[in-house]
Design an enzyme around this catalytic site. Structure first.
Site, short mmCIF file in Angstrom:
data_model
loop_
_atom_site.label_atom_id
_atom_site.label_comp_id
_atom_site.label_asym_id
_atom_site.label_seq_id
_atom_site.Cartn_x
_atom_site.Cartn_y
_atom_site.Cartn_z
N THR A 60 0.88 -1.18 0.00
CA THR A 60 0.00 0.00 0.00
C THR A 60 0.91 1.23 0.00
O THR A 60 0.98 1.96 0.99
CB THR A 60 -0.92 0.01 1.23
OG1 THR A 60 -0.12 -0.16 2.42
CG2 THR A 60 -1.95 -1.08 1.18
N GLU A 98 -0.20 -6.33 11.19
CA GLU A 98 1.07 -6.94 11.62
C GLU A 98 1.92 -5.88 12.31
O GLU A 98 1.86 -4.71 11.97
CB GLU A 98 1.79 -7.57 10.42
CG GLU A 98 2.14 -6.63 9.29
CD GLU A 98 3.42 -5.86 9.47
OE1 GLU A 98 4.23 -6.31 10.29
OE2 GLU A 98 3.58 -4.81 8.83
N PHE A 99 2.69 -6.35 13.30
CA PHE A 99 3.55 -5.43 14.04
C PHE A 99 5.01 -5.89 13.95
O PHE A 99 5.79 -5.69 14.86
CB PHE A 99 3.10 -5.36 15.51
CG PHE A 99 1.67 -4.91 15.67
CD1 PHE A 99 1.30 -3.60 15.43
CD2 PHE A 99 0.67 -5.82 16.04
CE1 PHE A 99 -0.03 -3.18 15.56
CE2 PHE A 99 -0.65 -5.42 16.18
CZ PHE A 99 -1.00 -4.09 15.93
N ARG A 149 8.84 -5.99 12.98
CA ARG A 149 9.89 -5.03 12.64
C ARG A 149 10.86 -5.70 11.69
O ARG A 149 11.23 -6.87 11.92
CB ARG A 149 10.68 -4.62 13.89
CG ARG A 149 9.98 -3.71 14.83
CD ARG A 149 10.67 -3.70 16.16
NE ARG A 149 10.70 -5.06 16.73
CZ ARG A 149 11.35 -5.40 17.84
NH1 ARG A 149 12.05 -4.51 18.48
NH2 ARG A 149 11.31 -6.64 18.30
N ASN A 193 2.17 2.89 14.98
CA ASN A 193 3.36 3.36 14.28
C ASN A 193 3.57 4.86 14.48
O ASN A 193 4.69 5.32 14.67
CB ASN A 193 3.27 3.03 12.79
CG ASN A 193 3.78 1.62 12.50
OD1 ASN A 193 4.11 0.87 13.41
ND2 ASN A 193 3.84 1.25 11.23
N PHE A 231 12.43 3.06 21.95
CA PHE A 231 12.19 4.12 20.96
C PHE A 231 12.53 5.51 21.46
O PHE A 231 11.96 6.49 21.05
CB PHE A 231 10.76 4.03 20.39
CG PHE A 231 10.69 2.96 19.33
CD1 PHE A 231 10.76 1.63 19.67
CD2 PHE A 231 10.63 3.30 17.99
CE1 PHE A 231 10.77 0.64 18.71
CE2 PHE A 231 10.64 2.31 17.01
CZ PHE A 231 10.70 0.99 17.38
N GLY A 236 13.30 6.15 9.40
CA GLY A 236 13.09 5.96 7.96
C GLY A 236 12.40 4.62 7.75
O GLY A 236 11.73 4.10 8.65
N CYS A 287 7.74 2.08 6.57
CA CYS A 287 6.55 2.09 7.42
C CYS A 287 6.31 3.45 8.06
O CYS A 287 5.31 4.11 7.76
CB CYS A 287 6.65 1.01 8.47
SG CYS A 287 6.83 -0.61 7.72
N LYS A 322 5.65 6.72 5.79
CA LYS A 322 4.41 6.68 5.00
C LYS A 322 3.18 6.52 5.89
O LYS A 322 2.14 7.13 5.64
CB LYS A 322 4.48 5.58 3.92
CG LYS A 322 4.10 4.19 4.34
CD LYS A 322 3.99 3.26 3.16
CE LYS A 322 3.95 1.81 3.58
NZ LYS A 322 2.77 1.38 4.30
C1 UGA Z 1 7.97 -0.51 12.34
C2 UGA Z 1 7.29 -0.91 13.65
O1 UGA Z 1 8.25 -0.89 14.72
C3 UGA Z 1 6.65 -2.31 13.55
O2 UGA Z 1 5.96 -2.61 14.75
C4 UGA Z 1 5.67 -2.31 12.37
O3 UGA Z 1 5.09 -3.59 12.18
C5 UGA Z 1 6.41 -1.93 11.11
O4 UGA Z 1 7.00 -0.62 11.27
C6 UGA Z 1 5.43 -1.92 9.97
O5 UGA Z 1 4.52 -1.10 9.98
O6 UGA Z 1 5.50 -2.80 9.09
P1 UGA Z 1 10.30 -1.08 11.17
O7 UGA Z 1 9.94 -0.01 10.19
O8 UGA Z 1 10.78 -2.37 10.66
O9 UGA Z 1 9.04 -1.41 12.12
O10 UGA Z 1 11.47 -0.51 12.09
P2 UGA Z 1 11.63 0.12 13.55
O11 UGA Z 1 12.48 -0.75 14.36
O12 UGA Z 1 10.34 0.51 14.12
O13 UGA Z 1 12.48 1.44 13.19
C7 UGA Z 1 11.97 2.43 12.32
C8 UGA Z 1 12.94 3.59 12.21
O14 UGA Z 1 13.03 4.29 13.44
C9 UGA Z 1 14.36 3.18 11.86
O15 UGA Z 1 14.88 4.09 10.91
C10 UGA Z 1 15.11 3.31 13.18
O16 UGA Z 1 16.47 3.59 13.01
C11 UGA Z 1 14.38 4.49 13.80
N1 UGA Z 1 14.47 4.52 15.29
C12 UGA Z 1 13.90 3.53 16.03
C13 UGA Z 1 15.10 5.59 15.91
O17 UGA Z 1 15.62 6.52 15.25
N2 UGA Z 1 15.13 5.62 17.28
C14 UGA Z 1 14.57 4.66 18.04
O18 UGA Z 1 14.62 4.77 19.28
C15 UGA Z 1 13.95 3.59 17.41
#
Ligand code: UGA
Length: 475
Positions: free
Chosen positions: A85, A150-151, A153, A224, A265, A273, A276, A279
């Protein structure tokens, strides 16, 4: 159960392999014939820890098959829609792939089907799918459309599937609820041999939350967006810490110890970035707007995140002065570690800005190089972090890969033109004393040298670093 997964992207393939692993008969399809061909030959189109082994094992046992969507729809009791999507130019999600699948189901399915939205979709999408089925489905089709967000990562998707905090299902009937309980029974009861951790026993049982479909759809976007908000929040706090001489890591620890807030987090850096958060955040703002709610809070979250890039490049400029012609090593391209995904990665924006200012970039990532080579031009791709560092005036860390924690610092120093590390993820903070001992200058986010080091060290470091910014007197 006989389950069909439509869409073999990140969510679909992971879900398919994991559902097969817990005992279901899974049929996974994709409209991309090239991708399907690769999967049928046992090749995985992206990197996710443990996934290749899981797919291979379940294909071998015959529990996981790949093929045409029509076959999956005809054979299965439940159909999980896992198609993409992607964002439209106005920030809304493009739901055309969902509609295509709904029409395929309408055309092919006979008898009862549980139709599950797993892709991230705006609230009321289940209603739209139902309307589509009512318009185009055959008389013999009986169905329920349910939501099961789904959640997972990226990088720890299998761990998240087998040991989730919660499983959320949006349903309209007891029948659908029971079907979901049956699908996830081994996970809910934690009765399976964990394929991720050897001898993994007695994990906490996940919560099983049953809601209506609208609430379930909102839970996904709201989760998210909340996580993205936490990141932007700590990034603003980091800026304040940096300007005032406080230490953001200590501050994050201090606030995170409150169980109502939690430590997760709250890692400051160059921003979030991936495919997920950016967007989903935009989509959620648009969903709210369409419903007459101005979610300005989330607009700020996005604004703060975008500003991280310029802020980081400023930091680089402050340390190395003029960027034109400066050779810089960039470590980490993936949007986070343990994935080869560079979609909406902060690294891309940093690269774009540094190139625009004439910097000479040598980049390296442990997994994302093939994707990066296809998308990034004008940089030199290196074989390893050392090669990237050769002759560079600074190393910039953009993704916190474990590999970067345990390098031969002396070797690195001997290759660099200047022993300077600008860490966009604060990942080397635990070894910064060691780095200092080897003559490295180490620059972090949200923590100036003065705040973190004992006075004597701080003084000598400040003396060595004429560019180091002093805390701003406040008030
Ligand atoms: C995220 C959600 O955490 C999942 O629960 C969800 O299922 C998924 O999106 C989705 O919608 O499919 P993801 O995008 O794989 O998962 O990655 P995250 O671990 O959440 O990190 C996202 C971004 O945030 C990364 O660029 C990471 O470097 C950044 N981040 C994360 C930070 O800058 N600081 C933090 O403390 C945590």
């Amino acid at each position: 159960m006989k389950l069909s997964i439509v869409g073999a992207g990140y969510v679909g393939l992971t879900t398919a392999a994991c559902l097969a692993e817990i005992g279901h008969q899974v049929y996974c399809s994709d409209s991309d014939q090239a991708k399907l061909g690769l999967l049928q030959q046992g090749q995985i189109p992206f990197f996710e820890p443990h996934l290749a082994q899981l797919v291979a094992r379940n294909c071998q046992s015959g529990r996981l098959e790949f093929g045409a969507t029509e076959t999956g729809i005809e054979r299965s009791e439940a159909i999980f829609i896992c198609v993409g999507t992607p964002p439209l130019s106005n920030g809304e999600a493009d739901l055309s792939a969902i509609q295509t699948v709904a029409r395929e189901i309408a055309a092919r399915a006979r008898g009862y089907r549980l139709i599950v939205e797993k892709s991230t979709v705006p609230v009321q999408t289940a209603r739209q799918i139902k309307r589509e089925l009512a318009l185009y489905g055959s008389q013999q089709l009986d169905y329920e459309v349910a939501s099961n967000p789904e959640f997972l990562r990226e990088g720890s998707a299998l761990e998240d599937f087998f040991h989730p905090d919660r499983i959320v299902v949006g349903v309209e009937s007891r029948r659908a609820e029971d079907q979901f309980r049956e699908v996830y029974r081994p996970v809910l009861e934690q009765t399976f041999a964990c394929p991720v951790h050897e001898n993994c026993i007695s994990r906490t049982r996940p919560a099983f939350l049953v809601t209506d479909t609208n609430s379930s759809e909102i839970i996904k976007h709201a989760s998210n967006s909340f996580l993205a908000m936490k990141i932007s929040y700590i990034n603003m706090v980091a800026d304040l810490c940096e300007a005032s001489g406080a230490d953001v890591e200590k501050v994050a620890e201090g606030i995170g110890l409150d169980r109502r807030i939690g430590r997760a987090f709250l890692r400051p850096g160059i921003g979030f970035g991936g495919f997920c958060f950016p967007k989903d955040l935009q989509a959620f703002v648009r969903i709210a707007e369409k419903a007459g709610c101005d979610f300005s809070l989330l607009k700020e979250v996005e604004k703060v995140n975008l500003a991280r890039i310029a802020k980081f490049v400023d930091k680089v400029r402050q340390e190395v002065w003029v960027l034109r012609g400066k050779k810089l090593a960039l470590w980490g391209l993936a949007f986070k570690p343990n994935t080869d995904d560079i979609r909406f990665a902060p690294s891309l924006a940093v690269i774009q800005q540094l190139l625009a200012e004439g910097a000479d970039l040598q980049v390296y990532d442990p997994e994302a190089m093939p994707n990066a080579r296809r998308q990034i031009a004008g940089v030199k791709f290196s074989e390893d972090p050392y090669e990237a560092a050769r002759g560079a005036e600074a190393v910039l860390i953009l993704t916190e890969w474990d590999q970067f924690r345990t390098l031969d610092w002396e070797r690195l120093g001997s290759l660099l033109h200047r022993r300077l590390i600008i860490d966009g993820r604060n990942m080397l903070a635990p070894v910064k004393e060691q780095l200092a001992a080897q003559g490295f200058e180490y620059v972090e986010i949200g923590r100036v040298a003065h705040a973190a080091e004992p006075a004597a060290q701080s003084a000598s470091r400040a003396a060595k670093k004429p560019g180091a910014s002093d805390p701003v007197p406040i008030g």
